[in-house]
Write a protein that holds these residues in place. Structure first.
Motif, PDB file in Angstrom:
ATOM      1  N   GLU A 250     -33.725  16.029  20.069  1.00 63.10           N
ATOM      2  CA  GLU A 250     -34.509  16.448  21.236  1.00 63.10           C
ATOM      3  C   GLU A 250     -33.706  17.411  22.090  1.00 63.10           C
ATOM      4  O   GLU A 250     -34.236  18.410  22.606  1.00 63.10           O
ATOM      5  CB  GLU A 250     -34.933  15.236  22.056  1.00 63.10           C
ATOM      6  N   ALA A 255     -37.883  19.274  23.658  1.00 62.53           N
ATOM      7  CA  ALA A 255     -38.952  18.285  23.475  1.00 62.53           C
ATOM      8  C   ALA A 255     -39.644  18.013  24.800  1.00 62.53           C
ATOM      9  O   ALA A 255     -39.135  18.376  25.871  1.00 62.53           O
ATOM     10  CB  ALA A 255     -38.367  16.985  22.916  1.00 62.53           C
ATOM     11  N   GLU A 256     -40.809  17.399  24.729  1.00 66.67           N
ATOM     12  CA  GLU A 256     -41.488  16.890  25.920  1.00 66.67           C
ATOM     13  C   GLU A 256     -41.422  15.367  25.871  1.00 66.67           C
ATOM     14  O   GLU A 256     -41.836  14.769  24.864  1.00 66.67           O
ATOM     15  CB  GLU A 256     -42.932  17.369  25.982  1.00 66.67           C
ATOM     16  N   VAL A 257     -40.888  14.759  26.942  1.00 64.18           N
ATOM     17  CA  VAL A 257     -40.703  13.305  26.958  1.00 64.18           C
ATOM     18  C   VAL A 257     -41.219  12.754  28.292  1.00 64.18           C
ATOM     19  O   VAL A 257     -41.423  13.504  29.255  1.00 64.18           O
ATOM     20  CB  VAL A 257     -39.209  12.927  26.780  1.00 64.18           C
ATOM     21  N   LYS A 269     -40.127  18.537  30.318  1.00 65.98           N
ATOM     22  CA  LYS A 269     -39.745  19.342  29.166  1.00 65.98           C
ATOM     23  C   LYS A 269     -38.223  19.412  29.067  1.00 65.98           C
ATOM     24  O   LYS A 269     -37.555  19.812  30.024  1.00 65.98           O
ATOM     25  CB  LYS A 269     -40.334  20.746  29.287  1.00 65.98           C
TER      26      LYS A 269
END
Length: 339
Positions: A250, A255-257, A269
């Protein structure tokens, strides 16, 4: 000895029916809270005063003989010995008759001995504002964010119904209140604490302190606000910090978490190529500020490894190891060699 006019039972936060063990427990609990060595700055001198008052109350109420005199005579318990001696001397001069003070009753004799003052030490016709009360209120960060109504328990004197607050019935000490003129009762009030309050703030609640003397105004109640540590968020003024774990891929690929806030989780993001300890700023997700806005929430990235790897994952890491050239420790080793 006495330096304080506050009721000793109120100082210890106990009813006047408390046992010796309850007195000891209350003293130990408050001694830890008010000990001057536990505080600094301006609060230290304030705690020194409270600690002195606390020790004074404990010294009297933990001594059976002193407590009996205090229960009977109140704040003037030490002068009561002089009263007793004067009464006995007058009785001896008058052939042992108890009416040797020209028919004066208990309250009249007491007032003559102490300059026309009653139990509370206040001259007749003189009104005075009641003393202020202080207590602690611990808030969570979420309560700081939204504001909160706290329930506060107070020990408050109420006039004795038997003697109507005079402390005497037919010129003798009232047996219902032991001559104190009042009973100590527990009272619960609700105090609204606004959002954004700072650690160490004193919140004033007007008119919720001790009752005044002879019709005087009630004192005020002050709440010392402390903010409890949070398991997730760390406070820096109006800003907050929290650690956000991310997988190596990530951080490398982006990544988007989901990330936590004091209210609902939000989606953030992760930029590609992020490093450990990098910060992401979430504007306005902190605590209320004095200017009316909100601070920010800073998410500190923590790159974590899986606790175990599958065969496929291990093969991928091995492939990455063959593709990646260079030594990430090169600068560290060179700096160590330079000394």
């Amino acid at each position: 000895m006495a330096t304080s006019q506050r009721d000793y039972y109120q100082v210890l936060g106990i009813p006047n029916t408390a046992s010796a063990d309850e007195i000891k427990k209350a003293y130990r609990r408050l001694a830890r809270q008010f000990h001057p060595d536990m505080h600094s700055g301006a609060k230290k001198s304030e705690m020194e005063k409270k600690f002195k008052e606390l020790n004074e109350a404990h010294e009297v109420l933990s001594d059976t003989d002193k407590r009996k005199k205090y229960d009977r005579y109140g704040a003037q318990w030490e002068q009561a010995e002089a009263y007793e001696r004067a009464r006995q001397a007058a009785g001896a001069q008058g052939g042992g008759q108890a009416h040797s003070f020209s028919g004066e009753g208990f309250s009249d004799i007491f007032e003559n001995l102490f300059g026309g003052r009653g139990r509370s030490g206040s001259p007749r016709g003189f009104s005075a504002q009641g003393e202020d009360l202080e207590t602690e209120a611990e808030l969570s960060l979420r309560e700081v964010l939204t504001g909160v109504t706290k329930r506060v328990n107070l020990m408050e004197p109420t006039p004795c119904l038997t003697c109507r607050g005079s402390g005497a019935v037919r010129n003798r000490p009232c047996q219902a209140c032991l001559g104190t003129g009042s009973h100590v009762e527990s009272k619960t009030i609700e105090v609204k604490i606004p959002a954004g309050v700072q650690d160490g703030t004193r919140v004033r609640v007007a008119g919720k302190g001790q009752p005044g003397v002879n019709g005087g105004k009630r004192g005020d109640l002050y709440l010392h606000v402390t903010i409890a540590p949070d398991k997730i968020f760390r406070r820096q003024g109006s800003d907050l910090q929290a650690t956000l774990p991310v997988w190596p891929w990530e951080a490398a690929l982006g990544a988007e978490v989901m990330a936590p806030t004091l209210t609902e989780p939000v989606r953030v993001k992760i930029p590609a190529g992020s490093r450990a300890e990098s910060k992401l700023r979430l504007k306005g997700k902190g605590l209320p500020t004095a200017a009316g806005g909100h601070g920010d929430l800073f998410l500190i990235l923590q790159i974590v490894m899986p606790s175990s790897l599958t065969d496929d994952e291990r093969a991928l890491f091995a492939q990455l190891g063959r593709l990646r050239t260079g030594d990430p420790r090169a600068d560290l080793l060179a700096a160590a060699q330079r000394g």
